[in-house]
Design a protein around this motif. Structure first.
Motif, PDB file in Angstrom:
ATOM      1  N   ILE A  16       0.849  -1.190   0.000  1.00 50.43           N
ATOM      2  CA  ILE A  16       0.000   0.000   0.000  1.00 50.43           C
ATOM      3  C   ILE A  16       0.882   1.237   0.000  1.00 50.43           C
ATOM      4  CG2 ILE A  16      -1.868  -1.184   1.213  1.00 50.43           C
ATOM      5  CD1 ILE A  16      -1.063   0.493   3.688  1.00 50.43           C
ATOM      6  N   LYS A  17       0.265   2.374  -0.221  1.00 52.81           N
ATOM      7  CA  LYS A  17       0.969   3.657  -0.221  1.00 52.81           C
ATOM      8  C   LYS A  17       0.751   4.352   1.119  1.00 52.81           C
ATOM      9  CE  LYS A  17       2.361   3.263  -4.434  1.00 52.81           C
ATOM     10  NZ  LYS A  17       3.761   3.017  -4.690  1.00 52.81           N
ATOM     11  N   THR A  25      -4.935   0.910  12.429  1.00 56.25           N
ATOM     12  CA  THR A  25      -4.834  -0.225  11.521  1.00 56.25           C
ATOM     13  C   THR A  25      -3.471  -0.890  11.670  1.00 56.25           C
ATOM     14  OG1 THR A  25      -4.085   1.240   9.742  1.00 56.25           O
ATOM     15  CG2 THR A  25      -6.442   0.746   9.836  1.00 56.25           C
ATOM     16  N   ASN A  26      -3.373  -2.129  11.183  1.00 53.81           N
ATOM     17  CA  ASN A  26      -2.105  -2.851  11.266  1.00 53.81           C
ATOM     18  C   ASN A  26      -1.993  -3.833  10.103  1.00 53.81           C
ATOM     19  OD1 ASN A  26      -3.832  -4.906  11.963  1.00 53.81           O
ATOM     20  ND2 ASN A  26      -3.245  -4.930  14.109  1.00 53.81           N
ATOM     21  N   GLY A  27      -0.855  -4.510  10.011  1.00 54.98           N
ATOM     22  CA  GLY A  27      -0.639  -5.490   8.956  1.00 54.98           C
ATOM     23  C   GLY A  27      -0.268  -4.882   7.614  1.00 54.98           C
ATOM     24  N   HIS A  28       0.308  -3.687   7.628  1.00 57.29           N
ATOM     25  CA  HIS A  28       0.639  -2.995   6.390  1.00 57.29           C
ATOM     26  C   HIS A  28       1.986  -3.429   5.834  1.00 57.29           C
ATOM     27  CE1 HIS A  28      -2.703  -0.421   7.250  1.00 57.29           C
ATOM     28  NE2 HIS A  28      -2.165  -0.017   8.382  1.00 57.29           N
ATOM     29  N   THR A  29       2.088  -3.475   4.514  1.00 57.66           N
ATOM     30  CA  THR A  29       3.350  -3.716   3.830  1.00 57.66           C
ATOM     31  C   THR A  29       3.593  -2.521   2.908  1.00 57.66           C
ATOM     32  OG1 THR A  29       2.972  -6.095   3.910  1.00 57.66           O
ATOM     33  CG2 THR A  29       4.630  -5.315   2.359  1.00 57.66           C
ATOM     34  N   LYS A 105       2.360  -1.324  11.782  1.00 58.05           N
ATOM     35  CA  LYS A 105       1.111  -0.923  12.423  1.00 58.05           C
ATOM     36  C   LYS A 105       1.140   0.571  12.700  1.00 58.05           C
ATOM     37  CE  LYS A 105       2.683  -1.733  17.109  1.00 58.05           C
ATOM     38  NZ  LYS A 105       2.356  -2.230  18.413  1.00 58.05           N
ATOM     39  N   ILE A 106      -0.046   1.131  12.879  1.00 59.55           N
ATOM     40  CA  ILE A 106      -0.184   2.547  13.201  1.00 59.55           C
ATOM     41  C   ILE A 106      -0.383   2.684  14.701  1.00 59.55           C
ATOM     42  CG2 ILE A 106      -1.611   4.605  12.918  1.00 59.55           C
ATOM     43  CD1 ILE A 106      -0.086   4.013  10.426  1.00 59.55           C
ATOM     44  N   ASP A 107       0.523   3.427  15.346  1.00 58.89           N
ATOM     45  CA  ASP A 107       0.370   3.780  16.748  1.00 58.89           C
ATOM     46  C   ASP A 107      -0.063   5.235  16.821  1.00 58.89           C
ATOM     47  OD1 ASP A 107       1.183   1.330  17.811  1.00 58.89           O
ATOM     48  OD2 ASP A 107       3.300   1.911  17.836  1.00 58.89           O
ATOM     49  N   VAL A 117       7.068  -0.957  13.568  1.00 50.33           N
ATOM     50  CA  VAL A 117       7.173  -2.385  13.280  1.00 50.33           C
ATOM     51  C   VAL A 117       7.599  -3.054  14.578  1.00 50.33           C
ATOM     52  CG1 VAL A 117       8.410  -4.154  11.984  1.00 50.33           C
ATOM     53  CG2 VAL A 117       7.728  -2.051  10.846  1.00 50.33           C
ATOM     54  N   ASP A 118       6.750  -3.943  15.108  1.00 46.74           N
ATOM     55  CA  ASP A 118       7.064  -4.609  16.362  1.00 46.74           C
ATOM     56  C   ASP A 118       7.763  -5.944  16.100  1.00 46.74           C
ATOM     57  OD1 ASP A 118       4.971  -6.106  15.445  1.00 46.74           O
ATOM     58  OD2 ASP A 118       3.607  -5.645  17.085  1.00 46.74           O
ATOM     59  N   LYS A 119       7.781  -6.811  17.104  1.00 46.20           N
ATOM     60  CA  LYS A 119       8.504  -8.076  16.965  1.00 46.20           C
ATOM     61  C   LYS A 119       7.882  -9.013  15.943  1.00 46.20           C
ATOM     62  CE  LYS A 119       6.201 -10.383  20.802  1.00 46.20           C
ATOM     63  NZ  LYS A 119       6.407 -11.091  22.068  1.00 46.20           N
ATOM     64  N   TRP A 120       6.635  -8.794  15.543  1.00 46.85           N
ATOM     65  CA  TRP A 120       5.980  -9.647  14.563  1.00 46.85           C
ATOM     66  C   TRP A 120       6.213  -9.154  13.142  1.00 46.85           C
ATOM     67  CZ3 TRP A 120       5.122 -13.736  17.132  1.00 46.85           C
ATOM     68  CH2 TRP A 120       4.709 -13.675  18.451  1.00 46.85           C
ATOM     69  N   GLY A 121       6.774  -7.969  12.998  1.00 51.29           N
ATOM     70  CA  GLY A 121       7.020  -7.395  11.673  1.00 51.29           C
ATOM     71  C   GLY A 121       8.467  -7.539  11.259  1.00 51.29           C
ATOM     72  N   ARG A 122       8.789  -6.912  10.125  1.00 52.89           N
ATOM     73  CA  ARG A 122      10.134  -7.053   9.577  1.00 52.89           C
ATOM     74  C   ARG A 122      10.489  -5.816   8.761  1.00 52.89           C
ATOM     75  NH1 ARG A 122      11.947 -12.410   6.263  1.00 52.89           N
ATOM     76  NH2 ARG A 122      14.045 -11.740   5.797  1.00 52.89           N
ATOM     77  N   ILE A 123      11.754  -5.420   8.836  1.00 56.05           N
ATOM     78  CA  ILE A 123      12.265  -4.316   8.024  1.00 56.05           C
ATOM     79  C   ILE A 123      13.362  -4.883   7.137  1.00 56.05           C
ATOM     80  CG2 ILE A 123      13.430  -2.092   8.032  1.00 56.05           C
ATOM     81  CD1 ILE A 123      12.240  -1.561  10.750  1.00 56.05           C
ATOM     82  N   GLU A 124      13.220  -4.688   5.820  1.00 58.63           N
ATOM     83  CA  GLU A 124      14.210  -5.191   4.867  1.00 58.63           C
ATOM     84  C   GLU A 124      14.768  -4.036   4.064  1.00 58.63           C
ATOM     85  OE1 GLU A 124      12.203  -7.958   2.363  1.00 58.63           O
ATOM     86  OE2 GLU A 124      11.449  -9.146   4.034  1.00 58.63           O
TER      87      GLU A 124
END
Length: 152
Positions: A16-17, A25-29, A105-107, A117-124
């Motif tokens: 998404i942009k 909301t959460n789960g964004h890529t 996710k949006i905080d 990005v918390d422990k369930w997410g990833r940064i590449e």
């Protein structure tokens, strides 16, 4: 009976942009570029704290690693948002770097949106993107207020 390949089939990520992000909301890529990075806080490890009398001591948590927090302005061709980088994430948030954020996710912080990005997410880190960041549409400058709607 389902085969092992059918059970472990992964779905393709939906990118998404930045301007499509909404509060709560959460789960964004997303694929974004880092515009700037500013260290906010470094919490170090402290030894035992003691009061004026030596007989009473309050012990802190044992052997805590120092935690680092940095606020980074990231964005794409549709807008920008502040990203809160924590600990190991701070090293990859170099200005000009192109990143893929997975399961972001949006905080909400003081009424404004922050991406994390918390422990369930990833940064590449990925190859440099061709887009120019649109810096005049900063979603973190929009202030939100929680309103209770009374249904009659």
């Amino acid at each position: 009976m389902a085969t092992a390949a059918a059970v472990t089939a992964k779905r393709k990520p939906v990118f998404i942009k930045v301007d499509q992000l909404k509060p709560g909301t959460n789960g964004h890529t997303l694929t974004v570029k880092v515009v700037s990075s500013k260290p906010v806080k470094t919490l170090g490890t402290k030894g035992p704290r003691s009061s004026s009398s030596s007989s009473s001591m309050i012990l802190s948590r044992p052997s805590r690693r120092p935690s680092r927090i940095s606020e980074c302005l990231i964005g794409d061709e549709t807008g920008t948002i502040i990203f809160t980088a924590r600990n190991e994430q701070v090293e990859v948030m170099n200005p000009g770097a192109t990143l893929i954020l997975r399961n972001a996710k949006i905080d909400m912080f003081k009424g404004s949106m922050r991406l994390a990005v918390d422990k369930w997410g990833r940064i590449e880190v990925t190859e440099p993107a061709s887009f120019q960041v649109k810096e005049d549409n900063n979603l973190s400058l929009v202030e939100y207020e929680l309103v209770n709607v009374v249904e009659e």
